[in-house]
Design an enzyme around this catalytic site. Structure first.
Site, PDB file in Angstrom:
ATOM      1  N   SER A  76      -7.131   6.428 -36.203  1.00 48.84           N
ATOM      2  CA  SER A  76      -6.061   6.043 -35.302  1.00 48.84           C
ATOM      3  C   SER A  76      -4.807   5.903 -36.157  1.00 48.84           C
ATOM      4  O   SER A  76      -4.551   6.736 -37.021  1.00 48.84           O
ATOM      5  CB  SER A  76      -6.420   4.735 -34.582  1.00 48.84           C
ATOM      6  OG  SER A  76      -5.391   4.361 -33.684  1.00 48.84           O
ATOM      7  N   LYS A 126      -2.603   7.545 -29.786  1.00 50.26           N
ATOM      8  CA  LYS A 126      -3.369   6.657 -30.658  1.00 50.26           C
ATOM      9  C   LYS A 126      -3.859   5.420 -29.906  1.00 50.26           C
ATOM     10  O   LYS A 126      -4.934   4.899 -30.216  1.00 50.26           O
ATOM     11  CB  LYS A 126      -2.560   6.287 -31.903  1.00 50.26           C
ATOM     12  CG  LYS A 126      -2.345   7.476 -32.835  1.00 50.26           C
ATOM     13  CD  LYS A 126      -3.672   8.127 -33.252  1.00 50.26           C
ATOM     14  CE  LYS A 126      -3.500   9.265 -34.222  1.00 50.26           C
ATOM     15  NZ  LYS A 126      -4.761   9.856 -34.651  1.00 50.26           N
ATOM     16  N   TYR A 148       3.099   9.808 -29.522  1.00 52.00           N
ATOM     17  CA  TYR A 148       2.106   9.556 -30.566  1.00 52.00           C
ATOM     18  C   TYR A 148       1.455   8.201 -30.346  1.00 52.00           C
ATOM     19  O   TYR A 148       0.232   8.068 -30.462  1.00 52.00           O
ATOM     20  CB  TYR A 148       2.778   9.635 -31.942  1.00 52.00           C
ATOM     21  CG  TYR A 148       1.827   9.539 -33.102  1.00 52.00           C
ATOM     22  CD1 TYR A 148       0.857  10.522 -33.307  1.00 52.00           C
ATOM     23  CD2 TYR A 148       1.891   8.490 -34.006  1.00 52.00           C
ATOM     24  CE1 TYR A 148      -0.019  10.457 -34.372  1.00 52.00           C
ATOM     25  CE2 TYR A 148       1.023   8.422 -35.086  1.00 52.00           C
ATOM     26  CZ  TYR A 148       0.076   9.401 -35.266  1.00 52.00           C
ATOM     27  OH  TYR A 148      -0.787   9.325 -36.326  1.00 52.00           O
TER      28      TYR A 148
END
Length: 193
Positions: free
Chosen positions: A132, A150, A146
Protein backbone atom coordinates in the site's frame (compact mmCIF):
# COMPACT_ATOMS: atom_id res chain seq x y z
CA UNK A 1 13.65 -21.77 2.80
CA UNK A 2 10.65 -19.82 1.55
CA UNK A 3 9.29 -19.52 -1.96
CA UNK A 4 8.12 -16.06 -3.03
CA UNK A 5 5.84 -14.97 -5.88
CA UNK A 6 6.45 -11.25 -6.37
CA UNK A 7 4.68 -8.96 -8.85
CA UNK A 8 6.20 -5.82 -10.32
CA UNK A 9 9.87 -6.83 -10.18
CA UNK A 10 11.12 -4.61 -12.99
CA UNK A 11 12.03 -1.82 -10.55
CA UNK A 12 11.70 -0.42 -7.05
CA UNK A 13 10.63 -2.51 -4.08
CA UNK A 14 9.70 -5.54 -6.20
CA UNK A 15 13.14 -5.79 -7.75
CA UNK A 16 14.93 -5.19 -4.46
CA UNK A 17 12.80 -7.70 -2.58
CA UNK A 18 13.23 -10.39 -5.25
CA UNK A 19 17.00 -9.98 -5.17
CA UNK A 20 17.17 -9.91 -1.36
CA UNK A 21 15.08 -13.08 -1.04
CA UNK A 22 17.18 -14.95 -3.62
CA UNK A 23 20.45 -13.73 -2.08
CA UNK A 24 19.44 -15.15 1.29
CA UNK A 25 18.79 -18.55 -0.30
CA UNK A 26 15.03 -18.46 -0.88
CA UNK A 27 13.28 -19.41 -4.13
CA UNK A 28 11.70 -16.56 -6.08
CA UNK A 29 9.21 -16.26 -8.89
CA UNK A 30 9.90 -12.72 -10.12
CA UNK A 31 7.28 -11.28 -12.45
CA UNK A 32 6.87 -8.19 -14.60
CA UNK A 33 4.73 -7.12 -17.52
CA UNK A 34 7.80 -6.94 -19.73
CA UNK A 35 9.87 -10.07 -19.23
CA UNK A 36 12.95 -8.44 -20.79
CA UNK A 37 13.23 -6.10 -17.79
CA UNK A 38 13.83 -9.02 -15.38
CA UNK A 39 15.30 -11.93 -17.37
CA UNK A 40 18.92 -11.21 -16.44
CA UNK A 41 18.03 -10.82 -12.76
CA UNK A 42 17.46 -14.58 -12.35
CA UNK A 43 20.69 -15.75 -13.99
CA UNK A 44 23.03 -15.63 -10.94
CA UNK A 45 20.77 -17.75 -8.73
CA UNK A 46 21.18 -21.23 -10.24
CA UNK A 47 17.49 -21.94 -10.74
CA UNK A 48 16.35 -20.58 -7.37
CA UNK A 49 14.86 -17.57 -9.17
CA UNK A 50 12.72 -17.73 -12.25
CA UNK A 51 11.33 -14.78 -14.16
CA UNK A 52 7.85 -14.88 -15.65
CA UNK A 53 5.76 -12.42 -17.62
CA UNK A 54 2.73 -11.21 -15.68
CA UNK A 55 0.33 -8.41 -16.44
CA UNK A 56 -1.59 -8.39 -13.16
CA UNK A 57 -4.71 -7.05 -14.90
CA UNK A 58 -4.99 -10.34 -16.83
CA UNK A 59 -6.61 -12.99 -14.62
CA UNK A 60 -5.49 -15.82 -16.92
CA UNK A 61 -1.87 -14.59 -16.74
CA UNK A 62 -2.05 -14.53 -12.92
CA UNK A 63 -3.38 -18.10 -12.91
CA UNK A 64 -0.62 -19.16 -15.32
CA UNK A 65 2.08 -17.63 -13.09
CA UNK A 66 0.71 -19.43 -10.02
CA UNK A 67 0.52 -22.70 -11.96
CA UNK A 68 4.11 -22.30 -13.22
CA UNK A 69 5.28 -21.67 -9.64
CA UNK A 70 3.63 -24.94 -8.58
CA UNK A 71 5.13 -26.77 -11.55
CA UNK A 72 8.69 -25.54 -10.92
CA UNK A 73 8.90 -25.11 -7.14
CA UNK A 74 5.93 -27.14 -5.91
CA UNK A 75 4.14 -23.96 -4.82
CA UNK A 76 4.96 -20.81 -2.91
CA UNK A 77 4.31 -19.56 0.59
CA UNK A 78 4.66 -15.78 0.15
CA UNK A 79 2.75 -13.64 -2.35
CA UNK A 80 3.89 -10.04 -2.65
CA UNK A 81 1.42 -7.82 -4.51
CA UNK A 82 3.83 -5.07 -5.45
CA UNK A 83 2.88 -4.12 -9.03
CA UNK A 84 1.48 -0.62 -9.22
CA UNK A 85 1.99 2.98 -10.16
CA UNK A 86 0.78 6.44 -9.19
CA UNK A 87 -1.35 9.08 -10.89
CA UNK A 88 -1.08 12.58 -9.52
CA UNK A 89 -3.00 15.76 -10.25
CA UNK A 90 -6.26 17.32 -9.19
CA UNK A 91 -9.34 15.07 -9.29
CA UNK A 92 -10.88 17.49 -11.80
CA UNK A 93 -7.90 17.12 -14.13
CA UNK A 94 -7.84 13.33 -14.41
CA UNK A 95 -9.48 11.58 -17.32
CA UNK A 96 -10.91 8.05 -17.38
CA UNK A 97 -8.12 7.07 -19.79
CA UNK A 98 -5.64 8.05 -17.05
CA UNK A 99 -7.25 6.91 -13.80
CA UNK A 100 -8.99 3.68 -14.85
CA UNK A 101 -5.75 1.91 -15.87
CA UNK A 102 -4.17 2.88 -12.54
CA UNK A 103 -7.08 1.27 -10.67
CA UNK A 104 -6.86 -1.78 -12.98
CA UNK A 105 -3.24 -2.34 -11.92
CA UNK A 106 -3.21 -1.13 -8.30
CA UNK A 107 -6.56 -2.56 -7.17
CA UNK A 108 -8.02 -5.07 -9.61
CA UNK A 109 -4.60 -6.51 -10.47
CA UNK A 110 -3.96 -7.13 -6.78
CA UNK A 111 -7.34 -8.87 -6.55
CA UNK A 112 -6.71 -11.08 -9.60
CA UNK A 113 -3.24 -12.10 -8.44
CA UNK A 114 -4.51 -12.83 -4.93
CA UNK A 115 -7.40 -14.92 -6.27
CA UNK A 116 -4.97 -16.93 -8.42
CA UNK A 117 -2.63 -17.49 -5.47
CA UNK A 118 -5.19 -18.47 -2.84
CA UNK A 119 -5.64 -22.13 -3.84
CA UNK A 120 -1.88 -22.60 -3.50
CA UNK A 121 -1.62 -20.68 -0.23
CA UNK A 122 -4.63 -22.44 1.30
CA UNK A 123 -2.85 -25.78 0.97
CA UNK A 124 0.29 -24.59 2.73
CA UNK A 125 -0.63 -21.55 4.80
CA UNK A 126 1.62 -18.65 4.09
CA UNK A 127 1.63 -14.89 3.82
CA UNK A 128 0.22 -12.28 1.48
CA UNK A 129 2.06 -8.96 1.48
CA UNK A 130 0.11 -6.11 -0.10
CA UNK A 131 2.07 -3.00 -0.94
CA UNK A 132 0.00 0.00 0.00
CA UNK A 133 1.41 3.41 0.88
CA UNK A 134 1.22 6.16 3.45
CA UNK A 135 -1.15 7.58 0.81
CA UNK A 136 -3.56 4.77 1.73
CA UNK A 137 -3.92 6.14 5.24
CA UNK A 138 -4.52 9.85 4.66
CA UNK A 139 -5.61 11.70 1.53
CA UNK A 140 -3.90 14.80 0.20
CA UNK A 141 -4.58 17.31 -2.53
CA UNK A 142 -3.10 16.32 -5.87
CA UNK A 143 -2.98 12.63 -4.94
CA UNK A 144 -6.68 11.77 -4.80
CA UNK A 145 -6.65 9.00 -7.39
CA UNK A 146 -3.58 7.35 -5.88
CA UNK A 147 -5.05 7.81 -2.38
CA UNK A 148 -8.28 6.12 -3.48
CA UNK A 149 -6.44 3.16 -4.99
CA UNK A 150 -4.30 2.66 -1.90
CA UNK A 151 -7.31 3.10 0.43
CA UNK A 152 -8.89 0.25 -1.57
CA UNK A 153 -5.76 -1.88 -1.02
CA UNK A 154 -6.08 -1.23 2.72
CA UNK A 155 -9.74 -2.27 2.80
CA UNK A 156 -9.20 -5.37 0.69
CA UNK A 157 -6.25 -6.38 2.85
CA UNK A 158 -8.14 -5.96 6.12
CA UNK A 159 -11.07 -7.99 4.79
CA UNK A 160 -8.76 -10.71 3.47
CA UNK A 161 -7.00 -10.94 6.83
CA UNK A 162 -10.28 -11.88 8.47
CA UNK A 163 -11.31 -14.28 5.72
CA UNK A 164 -7.98 -16.10 5.59
CA UNK A 165 -7.09 -16.33 9.27
CA UNK A 166 -8.89 -19.70 9.65
CA UNK A 167 -6.63 -21.09 6.90
CA UNK A 168 -3.45 -19.96 8.64
CA UNK A 169 -2.74 -17.34 5.97
CA UNK A 170 -1.46 -13.98 7.19
CA UNK A 171 -2.11 -10.74 5.33
CA UNK A 172 0.34 -7.91 5.79
CA UNK A 173 -0.02 -4.33 4.58
CA UNK A 174 3.17 -2.40 3.86
CA UNK A 175 2.65 1.39 3.94
CA UNK A 176 5.90 3.07 2.90
CA UNK A 177 6.34 6.79 2.68
CA UNK A 178 8.93 8.39 0.38
CA UNK A 179 11.77 6.00 -0.47
CA UNK A 180 14.71 6.10 -2.83
CA UNK A 181 13.23 4.07 -5.65
CA UNK A 182 12.40 5.18 -9.17
CA UNK A 183 8.71 5.58 -8.26
CA UNK A 184 8.83 9.30 -8.91
CA UNK A 185 10.55 8.68 -12.24
CA UNK A 186 9.15 5.57 -13.93
CA UNK A 187 6.15 4.66 -11.81
CA UNK A 188 4.26 7.92 -11.73
CA UNK A 189 1.92 9.59 -14.17
CA UNK A 190 0.68 13.15 -14.04
CA UNK A 191 -2.86 14.06 -15.06
CA UNK A 192 -2.66 15.65 -18.52
CA UNK A 193 -5.11 18.54 -18.08
Amino acid sequence: MRTWLITGCSSGFGRRLALAAAQRGDQVIATARNLKTIEEMAEPFDGRMISLPLDVTDAAAAEAAAAKAVEIFGGFDVLVNNAGYGLFGAIEEGTPEEYRPMFEVNVFGLIETTRAALPVLRSSGGTIVNMSSGAGIAGSGGAGYYNAAKFAVEGISEALAGELKPFGIRVLIVEPGPFRTDFLGRSITMAAN
